[in-house]
Design a protein around this motif. Sequence first.
Motif, PDB file in Angstrom:
ATOM      1  N   GLN A  85       0.816  -1.213   0.000  1.00  0.00           N
ATOM      2  CA  GLN A  85       0.000   0.000   0.000  1.00  0.00           C
ATOM      3  C   GLN A  85       0.858   1.275   0.000  1.00  0.00           C
ATOM      4  OE1 GLN A  85      -2.086   0.638   3.680  1.00  0.00           O
ATOM      5  NE2 GLN A  85      -0.699  -0.654   4.831  1.00  0.00           N
ATOM      6  N   GLU A  86       1.938   1.290   0.758  1.00  0.00           N
ATOM      7  CA  GLU A  86       2.748   2.498   0.851  1.00  0.00           C
ATOM      8  C   GLU A  86       3.436   2.814  -0.475  1.00  0.00           C
ATOM      9  OE1 GLU A  86       5.399   2.391   4.177  1.00  0.00           O
ATOM     10  OE2 GLU A  86       3.794   2.110   5.640  1.00  0.00           O
ATOM     11  N   ILE A  87       3.873   1.782  -1.183  1.00  0.00           N
ATOM     12  CA  ILE A  87       4.475   1.985  -2.499  1.00  0.00           C
ATOM     13  C   ILE A  87       3.432   2.542  -3.462  1.00  0.00           C
ATOM     14  CG2 ILE A  87       5.550   0.843  -4.484  1.00  0.00           C
ATOM     15  CD1 ILE A  87       6.781  -1.160  -2.580  1.00  0.00           C
ATOM     16  N   ALA A  88       2.221   1.993  -3.403  1.00  0.00           N
ATOM     17  CA  ALA A  88       1.148   2.451  -4.295  1.00  0.00           C
ATOM     18  C   ALA A  88       0.800   3.913  -4.029  1.00  0.00           C
ATOM     19  CB  ALA A  88      -0.088   1.568  -4.123  1.00  0.00           C
ATOM     20  N   VAL A  89       0.704   4.282  -2.755  1.00  0.00           N
ATOM     21  CA  VAL A  89       0.410   5.675  -2.399  1.00  0.00           C
ATOM     22  C   VAL A  89       1.542   6.587  -2.863  1.00  0.00           C
ATOM     23  CG1 VAL A  89       0.154   7.270  -0.455  1.00  0.00           C
ATOM     24  CG2 VAL A  89      -1.118   5.120  -0.476  1.00  0.00           C
ATOM     25  N   GLY A  90       2.775   6.151  -2.678  1.00  0.00           N
ATOM     26  CA  GLY A  90       3.919   6.940  -3.127  1.00  0.00           C
ATOM     27  C   GLY A  90       3.928   7.139  -4.630  1.00  0.00           C
ATOM     28  N   ASN A  91       3.589   6.094  -5.371  1.00  0.00           N
ATOM     29  CA  ASN A  91       3.540   6.198  -6.830  1.00  0.00           C
ATOM     30  C   ASN A  91       2.405   7.100  -7.292  1.00  0.00           C
ATOM     31  OD1 ASN A  91       5.725   4.542  -6.991  1.00  0.00           O
ATOM     32  ND2 ASN A  91       4.701   2.844  -8.020  1.00  0.00           N
ATOM     33  N   MET A  92       1.293   7.107  -6.561  1.00  0.00           N
ATOM     34  CA  MET A  92       0.199   8.011  -6.901  1.00  0.00           C
ATOM     35  C   MET A  92       0.636   9.465  -6.728  1.00  0.00           C
ATOM     36  SD  MET A  92      -3.699   8.149  -5.379  1.00  0.00           S
ATOM     37  CE  MET A  92      -4.871   9.375  -5.967  1.00  0.00           C
ATOM     38  N   LYS A  93       1.343   9.745  -5.650  1.00  0.00           N
ATOM     39  CA  LYS A  93       1.828  11.105  -5.407  1.00  0.00           C
ATOM     40  C   LYS A  93       2.834  11.538  -6.465  1.00  0.00           C
ATOM     41  CE  LYS A  93       1.275  10.924  -0.365  1.00  0.00           C
ATOM     42  NZ  LYS A  93       2.004  10.865   0.936  1.00  0.00           N
ATOM     43  N   THR A  94       3.700  10.618  -6.880  1.00  0.00           N
ATOM     44  CA  THR A  94       4.773  10.958  -7.816  1.00  0.00           C
ATOM     45  C   THR A  94       4.312  10.963  -9.272  1.00  0.00           C
ATOM     46  OG1 THR A  94       6.382   9.969  -6.306  1.00  0.00           O
ATOM     47  CG2 THR A  94       7.101  10.339  -8.572  1.00  0.00           C
ATOM     48  N   TYR A  95       3.496   9.971  -9.652  1.00  0.00           N
ATOM     49  CA  TYR A  95       3.178   9.787 -11.068  1.00  0.00           C
ATOM     50  C   TYR A  95       1.709  10.057 -11.427  1.00  0.00           C
ATOM     51  CZ  TYR A  95       7.680   7.392 -10.821  1.00  0.00           C
ATOM     52  OH  TYR A  95       8.999   7.082 -10.601  1.00  0.00           O
ATOM     53  N   GLY A  96       0.835  10.215 -10.431  1.00  0.00           N
ATOM     54  CA  GLY A  96      -0.556  10.541 -10.722  1.00  0.00           C
ATOM     55  C   GLY A  96      -1.432   9.369 -11.078  1.00  0.00           C
ATOM     56  N   ILE A  97      -0.983   8.151 -10.791  1.00  0.00           N
ATOM     57  CA  ILE A  97      -1.785   6.956 -11.056  1.00  0.00           C
ATOM     58  C   ILE A  97      -2.525   6.595  -9.768  1.00  0.00           C
ATOM     59  CG2 ILE A  97      -1.729   4.537 -11.790  1.00  0.00           C
ATOM     60  CD1 ILE A  97       1.134   5.250 -12.940  1.00  0.00           C
ATOM     61  N   TYR A 178      -8.045  11.760 -16.790  1.00  0.00           N
ATOM     62  CA  TYR A 178      -9.068  11.446 -15.789  1.00  0.00           C
ATOM     63  C   TYR A 178      -8.653  12.005 -14.431  1.00  0.00           C
ATOM     64  CZ  TYR A 178     -10.276   7.898 -19.312  1.00  0.00           C
ATOM     65  OH  TYR A 178     -10.605   7.249 -20.478  1.00  0.00           O
ATOM     66  N   GLU A 179      -9.649  12.167 -13.561  1.00  0.00           N
ATOM     67  CA  GLU A 179      -9.357  12.552 -12.181  1.00  0.00           C
ATOM     68  C   GLU A 179      -8.499  11.469 -11.525  1.00  0.00           C
ATOM     69  OE1 GLU A 179     -10.109  15.324 -10.536  1.00  0.00           O
ATOM     70  OE2 GLU A 179     -11.134  16.197 -12.273  1.00  0.00           O
ATOM     71  N   LYS A 180      -7.599  11.889 -10.635  1.00  0.00           N
ATOM     72  CA  LYS A 180      -6.694  10.941 -10.002  1.00  0.00           C
ATOM     73  C   LYS A 180      -7.422   9.840  -9.245  1.00  0.00           C
ATOM     74  CE  LYS A 180      -2.481  13.638  -9.241  1.00  0.00           C
ATOM     75  NZ  LYS A 180      -1.568  14.176  -8.192  1.00  0.00           N
ATOM     76  N   ASP A 181      -8.581  10.166  -8.697  1.00  0.00           N
ATOM     77  CA  ASP A 181      -9.280   9.184  -7.877  1.00  0.00           C
ATOM     78  C   ASP A 181     -10.483   8.552  -8.582  1.00  0.00           C
ATOM     79  OD1 ASP A 181     -10.794  11.448  -7.945  1.00  0.00           O
ATOM     80  OD2 ASP A 181     -11.214  11.526  -5.793  1.00  0.00           O
ATOM     81  N   ASP A 182     -10.575   8.737  -9.895  1.00  0.00           N
ATOM     82  CA  ASP A 182     -11.676   8.144 -10.654  1.00  0.00           C
ATOM     83  C   ASP A 182     -11.258   6.743 -11.106  1.00  0.00           C
ATOM     84  OD1 ASP A 182     -13.847   7.500 -12.200  1.00  0.00           O
ATOM     85  OD2 ASP A 182     -13.800   9.323 -13.429  1.00  0.00           O
TER      86      ASP A 182
END
Length: 300
Positions: A85-97, A178-182
Amino acid sequence: MIKKIVLLLVILALASCSSSKPAIATTKKAAAVQRPRVAATKKTTPAKPIGKNYPSTNNTTEVIQSTSKTVVTSDLINNYILQYQEIAVGNMKTYGIPASIILAQGILESGAGRGDLAVEANNHFGIKCHKDWLGESVRHDDDSAQECFRKYPQASESYRDHALFLVGKKRYESLFKYEKDDYKAWAKGLRACGYATDPNYPDKLISYIERYNLHQYDCQVTGKTYVAINKTAPTRTSTSVVYSDPKINMNSNDPNLYEVQKGDTLYSISKKFNLLVDDLKRKNNLTDNAISIGQRLKVK
């Protein structure tokens, strides 16, 4: 007369010998009867599947079919989420996925870390070699026989390469509109852009996101309030209750879980709850001693 007496004694001697032979034969037969009983006892000793660890009735099983067919349980999927989960959250912050999309794809493509590619090559997203790949590779049957797939030294490298793959490929440009959280739009967009050939790919991703409350990790990044869709799945937004020992933080929704704190090790946690490290690993389906802050472990 003497001859008759001698002859009589010989006859009596022979008669006494012949009468004792049946007793000896009977003894041998009795010994022979005992041997199979000893062998039967030896055969029953290897029967040790009594201690086999069967899954609990609330630990559902499912088959994940992607680059390989993998049978997993809901506990394995939850542990996989907690691990990455922490890697996924970090990648969302860095890359917008969206972190939810990253985790859902990881679950589906890697069989929650138990699929062939994940085990053999640390490849958690089924990414093939393509012409621009210069790293190690493995051969694996997929759409065609023995296709080339990327191999990574560790799983975290697979997560990073997945993000770079989506950001760097022109055909995935539309996803970042798309929106980041869509997560629904992202799930459908990945299929439309050609990430997978399975027509049910979006539905599978959305199913994992909603069954395991993965959207909560998107909300951690966007700051939006998360409302759980699946009330039974664990969420990071739940509060903790402190017991008499302040070092032992238990999840208020499930007193059988312990949330890993900074500085914890499997050994220190096992001591807190009077467990063996091996028992703790078995309860949580852990294959090594790696744990992360915030990870919830079964301790009872």
